[in-house]
Design an enzyme around this catalytic site. Structure first.
Site, PDB file in Angstrom:
ATOM      1  N   SER A  34       0.828  -1.214   0.000  1.00  0.00           N
ATOM      2  CA  SER A  34       0.000   0.000   0.000  1.00  0.00           C
ATOM      3  C   SER A  34       0.858   1.258   0.000  1.00  0.00           C
ATOM      4  O   SER A  34       1.741   1.408   0.846  1.00  0.00           O
ATOM      5  CB  SER A  34      -0.864   0.068   1.260  1.00  0.00           C
ATOM      6  OG  SER A  34      -1.684  -1.055   1.357  1.00  0.00           O
ATOM      7  N   HIS A  65      -4.443   0.352  -4.585  1.00  0.00           N
ATOM      8  CA  HIS A  65      -3.810  -0.787  -5.245  1.00  0.00           C
ATOM      9  C   HIS A  65      -4.185  -0.762  -6.724  1.00  0.00           C
ATOM     10  O   HIS A  65      -5.359  -0.825  -7.074  1.00  0.00           O
ATOM     11  CB  HIS A  65      -4.250  -2.107  -4.619  1.00  0.00           C
ATOM     12  CG  HIS A  65      -3.677  -2.326  -3.251  1.00  0.00           C
ATOM     13  ND1 HIS A  65      -2.626  -3.177  -3.015  1.00  0.00           N
ATOM     14  CD2 HIS A  65      -3.991  -1.776  -2.074  1.00  0.00           C
ATOM     15  CE1 HIS A  65      -2.318  -3.122  -1.728  1.00  0.00           C
ATOM     16  NE2 HIS A  65      -3.143  -2.300  -1.129  1.00  0.00           N
ATOM     17  N   HIS A  87      -5.373  -9.592  -0.696  1.00  0.00           N
ATOM     18  CA  HIS A  87      -5.361  -9.777   0.752  1.00  0.00           C
ATOM     19  C   HIS A  87      -6.409 -10.800   1.166  1.00  0.00           C
ATOM     20  O   HIS A  87      -7.497 -10.857   0.599  1.00  0.00           O
ATOM     21  CB  HIS A  87      -5.664  -8.450   1.461  1.00  0.00           C
ATOM     22  CG  HIS A  87      -4.648  -7.388   1.205  1.00  0.00           C
ATOM     23  ND1 HIS A  87      -4.758  -6.504   0.163  1.00  0.00           N
ATOM     24  CD2 HIS A  87      -3.503  -7.080   1.869  1.00  0.00           C
ATOM     25  CE1 HIS A  87      -3.711  -5.683   0.196  1.00  0.00           C
ATOM     26  NE2 HIS A  87      -2.946  -6.013   1.205  1.00  0.00           N
ATOM     27  N   TYR A  89      -8.162 -10.631   3.769  1.00  0.00           N
ATOM     28  CA  TYR A  89      -9.355  -9.946   4.306  1.00  0.00           C
ATOM     29  C   TYR A  89     -10.330  -9.521   3.226  1.00  0.00           C
ATOM     30  O   TYR A  89     -11.481  -9.197   3.511  1.00  0.00           O
ATOM     31  CB  TYR A  89      -8.964  -8.739   5.177  1.00  0.00           C
ATOM     32  CG  TYR A  89      -8.255  -7.617   4.463  1.00  0.00           C
ATOM     33  CD1 TYR A  89      -8.942  -6.755   3.604  1.00  0.00           C
ATOM     34  CD2 TYR A  89      -6.901  -7.402   4.656  1.00  0.00           C
ATOM     35  CE1 TYR A  89      -8.294  -5.730   2.945  1.00  0.00           C
ATOM     36  CE2 TYR A  89      -6.236  -6.376   4.010  1.00  0.00           C
ATOM     37  CZ  TYR A  89      -6.933  -5.546   3.150  1.00  0.00           C
ATOM     38  OH  TYR A  89      -6.289  -4.541   2.499  1.00  0.00           O
ATOM     39  N   GLU A  90      -9.867  -9.513   1.976  1.00  0.00           N
ATOM     40  CA  GLU A  90     -10.786  -9.162   0.888  1.00  0.00           C
ATOM     41  C   GLU A  90     -11.756 -10.306   0.595  1.00  0.00           C
ATOM     42  O   GLU A  90     -12.722 -10.119  -0.147  1.00  0.00           O
ATOM     43  CB  GLU A  90      -9.994  -8.822  -0.378  1.00  0.00           C
ATOM     44  CG  GLU A  90      -9.203  -7.533  -0.261  1.00  0.00           C
ATOM     45  CD  GLU A  90      -8.364  -7.264  -1.502  1.00  0.00           C
ATOM     46  OE1 GLU A  90      -8.913  -6.766  -2.487  1.00  0.00           O
ATOM     47  OE2 GLU A  90      -7.157  -7.583  -1.474  1.00  0.00           O
ATOM     48  N   ALA A 117       2.988  -2.182   4.027  1.00  0.00           N
ATOM     49  CA  ALA A 117       2.829  -1.149   5.049  1.00  0.00           C
ATOM     50  C   ALA A 117       2.528  -1.895   6.345  1.00  0.00           C
ATOM     51  O   ALA A 117       1.810  -2.890   6.328  1.00  0.00           O
ATOM     52  CB  ALA A 117       1.667  -0.235   4.680  1.00  0.00           C
ATOM     53  N   MET A 215      -1.119  -7.007   7.359  1.00  0.00           N
ATOM     54  CA  MET A 215      -2.183  -7.917   6.902  1.00  0.00           C
ATOM     55  C   MET A 215      -1.813  -8.652   5.615  1.00  0.00           C
ATOM     56  O   MET A 215      -2.702  -9.041   4.850  1.00  0.00           O
ATOM     57  CB  MET A 215      -3.473  -7.123   6.682  1.00  0.00           C
ATOM     58  CG  MET A 215      -3.915  -6.315   7.899  1.00  0.00           C
ATOM     59  SD  MET A 215      -5.323  -5.269   7.515  1.00  0.00           S
ATOM     60  CE  MET A 215      -5.381  -4.198   8.956  1.00  0.00           C
ATOM     61  N   SER A 216      -0.522  -8.806   5.379  1.00  0.00           N
ATOM     62  CA  SER A 216      -0.131  -9.466   4.117  1.00  0.00           C
ATOM     63  C   SER A 216       1.163 -10.244   4.318  1.00  0.00           C
ATOM     64  O   SER A 216       1.476 -10.678   5.431  1.00  0.00           O
ATOM     65  CB  SER A 216       0.064  -8.411   3.029  1.00  0.00           C
ATOM     66  OG  SER A 216       1.171  -7.583   3.335  1.00  0.00           O
ATOM     67  N   ASN A 240       2.479   3.664  10.891  1.00  0.00           N
ATOM     68  CA  ASN A 240       1.841   4.158  12.120  1.00  0.00           C
ATOM     69  C   ASN A 240       2.471   3.388  13.278  1.00  0.00           C
ATOM     70  O   ASN A 240       2.988   2.288  13.071  1.00  0.00           O
ATOM     71  CB  ASN A 240       0.321   3.929  12.059  1.00  0.00           C
ATOM     72  CG  ASN A 240      -0.036   2.489  11.768  1.00  0.00           C
ATOM     73  OD1 ASN A 240       0.251   1.969  10.676  1.00  0.00           O
ATOM     74  ND2 ASN A 240      -0.630   1.818  12.724  1.00  0.00           N
ATOM     75  N   HIS A 252      -6.748   3.893   7.311  1.00  0.00           N
ATOM     76  CA  HIS A 252      -6.153   3.484   6.040  1.00  0.00           C
ATOM     77  C   HIS A 252      -5.525   4.677   5.317  1.00  0.00           C
ATOM     78  O   HIS A 252      -4.444   4.561   4.729  1.00  0.00           O
ATOM     79  CB  HIS A 252      -7.214   2.815   5.155  1.00  0.00           C
ATOM     80  CG  HIS A 252      -6.662   2.310   3.853  1.00  0.00           C
ATOM     81  ND1 HIS A 252      -5.689   1.330   3.791  1.00  0.00           N
ATOM     82  CD2 HIS A 252      -6.923   2.657   2.571  1.00  0.00           C
ATOM     83  CE1 HIS A 252      -5.382   1.101   2.521  1.00  0.00           C
ATOM     84  NE2 HIS A 252      -6.111   1.893   1.763  1.00  0.00           N
TER      85      HIS A 252
HETATM   86  N1  HPA Z   1      -1.993  -2.946  11.720  1.00  0.00           N
HETATM   87  C1  HPA Z   1      -2.149  -3.836  10.721  1.00  0.00           C
HETATM   88  N2  HPA Z   1      -1.821  -3.587   9.475  1.00  0.00           N
HETATM   89  C2  HPA Z   1      -1.297  -2.400   9.183  1.00  0.00           C
HETATM   90  C3  HPA Z   1      -1.105  -1.427  10.167  1.00  0.00           C
HETATM   91  C4  HPA Z   1      -1.465  -1.717  11.502  1.00  0.00           C
HETATM   92  O1  HPA Z   1      -1.328  -0.893  12.442  1.00  0.00           O
HETATM   93  N3  HPA Z   1      -0.545  -0.354   9.554  1.00  0.00           N
HETATM   94  C5  HPA Z   1      -0.414  -0.666   8.239  1.00  0.00           C
HETATM   95  N4  HPA Z   1      -0.874  -1.915   8.018  1.00  0.00           N
END
Ligand code: HPA
Length: 279
Positions: A34, A65, A87, A89-90, A117, A215-216, A240, A252
């Site tokens: 991302s 994406h 992903h 989660y998709e 990310a 998440m990947s 973050n 996001h």
């Molecule tokens: N948690 C999970 N996935 C992420 C985060 C997070 O804080 N930041 C970017 N992808």
């Protein structure tokens, strides 16, 4: 041959034709996370293949994406770049999430740079830091290799003692030092998402040795290892930071913005590392 193997083979044949027509020899693939899509601007003699054109290829749905395969030259080296990934989660099955890795393997690609990310858990991490992934924790609650094993693809019980190649970690760290780019190293925990973690989950992850969470990546790396990729490098962009104590919201938009902010040094690091990699 299973239906899945046939699909992988047909998708690979489609890409193979384009590679052959352009007399390319691709050994290296890069998966862009991302907000890290900017790397494609450094790719020359580009052939862009939207995922929708490739037989059986899943199609990505997340904002930020692009959803295409880019074949071209990065500093003189033929590369395949995935702009947009799939992903869990998709709603994709693990086999779909890792479908591109099987296609890469069929294309005889041996080196993989996988980027993402991630949220920083380690207290020393700052937003915008690049983390070289040294290892991972699989919290997807599943594994992409569950199901009948395809012996031609890899062993039933693949070794994971060096999921991320030691030589690539060292090379990337040395390159960062030469390029004066601050990098950190750490363990990536893969959660399914799409909800971000609760403070209790962050405290738990900290306790068990995670430095970042995302998440990947984990499914892709498991499959790449199974498939016998030679060199695997993982880089997280810390978008973050959370500490599990104070309330720090994650969004996001913030993730994509922070990744874009780190994009210039991220691109420099990937390019310089690949230049230094005489594979
Ligand atoms: N948690 C999970 N996935 C992420 C985060 C997070 O804080 N930041 C970017 N992808």
């Amino acid at each position: 041959m299973s239906e899945y193997q046939k699909k992988v083979s047909e998708a690979a044949d489609y890409v193979k034709k384009i590679i052959k027509k352009n007399s390319m020899k691709i050994k290296t693939a890069v998966i862009l996370g991302s907000g890290l899509g900017g790397l494609v601007e450094s790719v020359k003699d580009k052939h862009e293949i939207p995922y929708t054109e490739i037989p059986h290829f899943p199609v990505s749905t997340v904002k930020g994406h692009g959803g295409k395969l880019i074949l071209g030259k990065l500093d003189g080296r033929d590369v395949l770049v995935m702009q947009g990934r799939f992903h869990f989660y998709e709603g994709y099955h693990m086999r779909e999430v890792t479908f591109p890795i099987r296609v890469m393997s069929e294309l005889k690609i041996t080196d993989l740079v996988v980027t993402n990310a991630a949220g920083g858990i380690n207290r020393n991490f700052k937003v915008g830091d690049l983390m070289i992934i040294t290892d991972h924790l699989n919290f997807f609650g599943t594994n992409p290799l569950i199901g009948p094993n395809v012996e031609e693809w890899g062993p039933r019980f693949p070794d994971m003692s060096e999921a991320y190649s030691k030589n690539m970690i060292e090379l990337c760290e040395k390159t960062a030092c030469d390029e004066k780019i601050r990098v950190v190293k750490g363990v990536y925990a893969g959660f399914t998402g799409p909800s971000y973690e609760t403070p209790a989950e962050i405290r738990f992850l900290k306790t068990i040795g995670a430095d970042a969470v995302g998440m990947s990546t984990v499914p892709e790396v498991i499959v790449a290892r199974h498939a016998g990729f030679k060199n695997i490098l993982g880089i997280s962009c810390i978008t973050n930071v959370t500490n599990g104590e104070t309330k720090i919201e994650a969004t996001h938009e913030e993730v994509v913005e922070a990744a874009s902010g780190a994009s210039e040094k991220f691109i420099r690091l990937v390019r310089a590392t690949l230049k230094n990699h005489k594979g």
